[in-house]
Design a protein around this motif. Structure first.
Motif, PDB file in Angstrom:
ATOM      1  N   THR A 115       0.848  -1.189   0.000  1.00 30.32           N
ATOM      2  CA  THR A 115       0.000   0.000   0.000  1.00 30.32           C
ATOM      3  C   THR A 115       0.887   1.243   0.000  1.00 30.32           C
ATOM      4  O   THR A 115       2.093   1.162   0.232  1.00 30.32           O
ATOM      5  N   THR A 116       0.274   2.381  -0.233  1.00 27.18           N
ATOM      6  CA  THR A 116       1.009   3.643  -0.278  1.00 27.18           C
ATOM      7  C   THR A 116       0.342   4.638   0.636  1.00 27.18           C
ATOM      8  O   THR A 116      -0.874   4.814   0.595  1.00 27.18           O
ATOM      9  N   GLY A 117       1.165   5.299   1.464  1.00 30.39           N
ATOM     10  CA  GLY A 117       0.639   6.313   2.365  1.00 30.39           C
ATOM     11  C   GLY A 117       0.288   7.587   1.615  1.00 30.39           C
ATOM     12  O   GLY A 117       0.909   7.915   0.603  1.00 30.39           O
ATOM     13  N   GLY A 118      -0.678   8.322   2.110  1.00 34.64           N
ATOM     14  CA  GLY A 118      -1.140   9.524   1.439  1.00 34.64           C
ATOM     15  C   GLY A 118      -0.269  10.741   1.679  1.00 34.64           C
ATOM     16  O   GLY A 118      -0.073  11.557   0.785  1.00 34.64           O
ATOM     17  N   PHE A 119       0.281  10.893   2.880  1.00 32.40           N
ATOM     18  CA  PHE A 119       1.000  12.114   3.222  1.00 32.40           C
ATOM     19  C   PHE A 119       2.350  12.196   2.526  1.00 32.40           C
ATOM     20  O   PHE A 119       2.620  13.121   1.774  1.00 32.40           O
ATOM     21  N   LEU A 120       3.214  11.229   2.751  1.00 32.08           N
ATOM     22  CA  LEU A 120       4.545  11.240   2.134  1.00 32.08           C
ATOM     23  C   LEU A 120       4.589  10.417   0.854  1.00 32.08           C
ATOM     24  O   LEU A 120       5.616  10.332   0.205  1.00 32.08           O
ATOM     25  N   LYS A 121       3.485   9.783   0.523  1.00 30.75           N
ATOM     26  CA  LYS A 121       3.404   8.911  -0.650  1.00 30.75           C
ATOM     27  C   LYS A 121       4.488   7.832  -0.598  1.00 30.75           C
ATOM     28  O   LYS A 121       5.072   7.456  -1.604  1.00 30.75           O
ATOM     29  N   ALA A 122       4.761   7.376   0.600  1.00 31.35           N
ATOM     30  CA  ALA A 122       5.805   6.369   0.823  1.00 31.35           C
ATOM     31  C   ALA A 122       5.189   4.980   0.867  1.00 31.35           C
ATOM     32  O   ALA A 122       4.005   4.815   1.151  1.00 31.35           O
ATOM     33  N   GLY A 123       6.027   3.986   0.607  1.00 24.06           N
ATOM     34  CA  GLY A 123       5.566   2.611   0.614  1.00 24.06           C
ATOM     35  C   GLY A 123       5.223   2.118   2.010  1.00 24.06           C
ATOM     36  O   GLY A 123       5.956   2.346   2.967  1.00 24.06           O
ATOM     37  N   ASN A 124       4.093   1.483   2.108  1.00 18.72           N
ATOM     38  CA  ASN A 124       3.646   0.835   3.334  1.00 18.72           C
ATOM     39  C   ASN A 124       3.300  -0.607   3.009  1.00 18.72           C
ATOM     40  O   ASN A 124       3.186  -0.987   1.849  1.00 18.72           O
ATOM     41  N   THR A 125       3.104  -1.377   4.041  1.00 19.61           N
ATOM     42  CA  THR A 125       2.573  -2.728   3.888  1.00 19.61           C
ATOM     43  C   THR A 125       1.404  -2.854   4.838  1.00 19.61           C
ATOM     44  O   THR A 125       1.494  -2.467   6.002  1.00 19.61           O
ATOM     45  N   THR A 126       0.300  -3.364   4.338  1.00 17.31           N
ATOM     46  CA  THR A 126      -0.883  -3.583   5.167  1.00 17.31           C
ATOM     47  C   THR A 126      -1.036  -5.083   5.378  1.00 17.31           C
ATOM     48  O   THR A 126      -1.071  -5.847   4.412  1.00 17.31           O
ATOM     49  N   PHE A 127      -1.090  -5.473   6.634  1.00 17.88           N
ATOM     50  CA  PHE A 127      -1.287  -6.871   6.996  1.00 17.88           C
ATOM     51  C   PHE A 127      -2.739  -7.079   7.404  1.00 17.88           C
ATOM     52  O   PHE A 127      -3.285  -6.304   8.193  1.00 17.88           O
ATOM     53  N   LEU A 128      -3.351  -8.127   6.883  1.00 18.52           N
ATOM     54  CA  LEU A 128      -4.689  -8.546   7.295  1.00 18.52           C
ATOM     55  C   LEU A 128      -4.515  -9.851   8.057  1.00 18.52           C
ATOM     56  O   LEU A 128      -4.066 -10.855   7.493  1.00 18.52           O
ATOM     57  N   ILE A 129      -4.856  -9.812   9.348  1.00 21.40           N
ATOM     58  CA  ILE A 129      -4.615 -10.968  10.220  1.00 21.40           C
ATOM     59  C   ILE A 129      -5.921 -11.333  10.899  1.00 21.40           C
ATOM     60  O   ILE A 129      -6.458 -10.557  11.706  1.00 21.40           O
ATOM     61  N   GLY A 130      -6.437 -12.495  10.584  1.00 20.73           N
ATOM     62  CA  GLY A 130      -7.646 -12.989  11.235  1.00 20.73           C
ATOM     63  C   GLY A 130      -7.262 -13.793  12.467  1.00 20.73           C
ATOM     64  O   GLY A 130      -6.354 -14.610  12.416  1.00 20.73           O
ATOM     65  N   THR A 131      -7.957 -13.527  13.580  1.00 20.99           N
ATOM     66  CA  THR A 131      -7.646 -14.246  14.817  1.00 20.99           C
ATOM     67  C   THR A 131      -8.840 -14.250  15.754  1.00 20.99           C
ATOM     68  O   THR A 131      -9.804 -13.502  15.570  1.00 20.99           O
ATOM     69  N   GLU A 132      -8.745 -15.089  16.752  1.00 23.16           N
ATOM     70  CA  GLU A 132      -9.773 -15.111  17.790  1.00 23.16           C
ATOM     71  C   GLU A 132      -9.654 -13.860  18.650  1.00 23.16           C
ATOM     72  O   GLU A 132      -8.565 -13.300  18.800  1.00 23.16           O
ATOM     73  N   GLU A 133     -10.753 -13.436  19.226  1.00 25.32           N
ATOM     74  CA  GLU A 133     -10.792 -12.202  20.010  1.00 25.32           C
ATOM     75  C   GLU A 133      -9.761 -12.182  21.136  1.00 25.32           C
ATOM     76  O   GLU A 133      -9.113 -11.169  21.386  1.00 25.32           O
ATOM     77  N   GLU A 134      -9.557 -13.319  21.787  1.00 29.77           N
ATOM     78  CA  GLU A 134      -8.628 -13.361  22.918  1.00 29.77           C
ATOM     79  C   GLU A 134      -7.155 -13.237  22.506  1.00 29.77           C
ATOM     80  O   GLU A 134      -6.288 -13.040  23.345  1.00 29.77           O
ATOM     81  N   LYS A 135      -6.865 -13.330  21.200  1.00 33.32           N
ATOM     82  CA  LYS A 135      -5.477 -13.215  20.731  1.00 33.32           C
ATOM     83  C   LYS A 135      -5.170 -11.871  20.067  1.00 33.32           C
ATOM     84  O   LYS A 135      -4.053 -11.650  19.608  1.00 33.32           O
ATOM     85  N   VAL A 136      -6.140 -10.977  20.034  1.00 39.60           N
ATOM     86  CA  VAL A 136      -5.951  -9.682  19.380  1.00 39.60           C
ATOM     87  C   VAL A 136      -4.811  -8.899  20.031  1.00 39.60           C
ATOM     88  O   VAL A 136      -3.949  -8.338  19.341  1.00 39.60           O
ATOM     89  N   ASP A 137      -4.775  -8.851  21.364  1.00 34.55           N
ATOM     90  CA  ASP A 137      -3.720  -8.102  22.050  1.00 34.55           C
ATOM     91  C   ASP A 137      -2.332  -8.655  21.726  1.00 34.55           C
ATOM     92  O   ASP A 137      -1.366  -7.896  21.600  1.00 34.55           O
ATOM     93  N   GLU A 138      -2.229  -9.965  21.568  1.00 38.55           N
ATOM     94  CA  GLU A 138      -0.949 -10.577  21.216  1.00 38.55           C
ATOM     95  C   GLU A 138      -0.492 -10.126  19.820  1.00 38.55           C
ATOM     96  O   GLU A 138       0.674  -9.786  19.622  1.00 38.55           O
ATOM     97  N   VAL A 139      -1.423 -10.091  18.874  1.00 32.25           N
ATOM     98  CA  VAL A 139      -1.096  -9.643  17.519  1.00 32.25           C
ATOM     99  C   VAL A 139      -0.636  -8.185  17.545  1.00 32.25           C
ATOM    100  O   VAL A 139       0.384  -7.826  16.950  1.00 32.25           O
ATOM    101  N   ILE A 140      -1.374  -7.349  18.260  1.00 33.23           N
ATOM    102  CA  ILE A 140      -1.022  -5.924  18.335  1.00 33.23           C
ATOM    103  C   ILE A 140       0.346  -5.743  18.977  1.00 33.23           C
ATOM    104  O   ILE A 140       1.153  -4.919  18.522  1.00 33.23           O
ATOM    105  N   GLU A 141       0.631  -6.518  20.005  1.00 32.34           N
ATOM    106  CA  GLU A 141       1.940  -6.436  20.662  1.00 32.34           C
ATOM    107  C   GLU A 141       3.068  -6.810  19.696  1.00 32.34           C
ATOM    108  O   GLU A 141       4.108  -6.155  19.649  1.00 32.34           O
ATOM    109  N   ILE A 142       2.870  -7.852  18.917  1.00 28.91           N
ATOM    110  CA  ILE A 142       3.875  -8.291  17.947  1.00 28.91           C
ATOM    111  C   ILE A 142       4.115  -7.198  16.905  1.00 28.91           C
ATOM    112  O   ILE A 142       5.255  -6.845  16.602  1.00 28.91           O
TER     113      ILE A 142
END
Length: 106
Positions: A32-59
């Motif tokens: 993906t590309t950011g709008g402000f600096l038009k720099a390269g980004n990467t968007t991750f789509l991660i499906g998980t159980e609700e109880e593991k969301v905090d672990e994903v965010i921490e990683i």
């Protein structure tokens, strides 16, 4: 079921991808590309159980570092081309957590 959508700086993407997979999560990676600096980004789509969301965010947070970068003042809308460079913070991660009504792997 939750969908964690994490937008990270392109430079951080390999470390995030390795850490997410090492922790046993599956992710879809989008260029993906950011709008402000038009720099390269990467968007991750991660499906998980609700109880593991905090672990994903921490990683994601652990492997997405903020840093400063000099950009042309023109990127900020300066009126003339001789604008002085401006130091901005880049990197880090923007994370969205969405409810998933249904999930099927076909």
């Amino acid at each position: 079921m939750k969908l964690v959508m994490a937008i990270v700086n392109h430079d951080d993407a390999p470390r995030v991808a390795d850490a997410v997979m090492e922790a046993g999560f599956f992710a879809t990676k989008l260029a993906t590309t950011g709008g402000f600096l038009k720099a390269g980004n990467t968007t991750f789509l991660i499906g998980t159980e609700e109880e593991k969301v905090d672990e994903v965010i921490e990683i994601v947070g652990k492997h997405s570092k903020r840093r400063t970068q000099l950009v042309s003042g023109a990127a900020y809308g300066a009126m003339h081309a001789a604008a002085f460079p401006v130091e901005v913070t880049v990197g880090g991660a923007t994370v969205f957590v969405l409810d998933v009504e249904q999930f099927k792997k076909l």
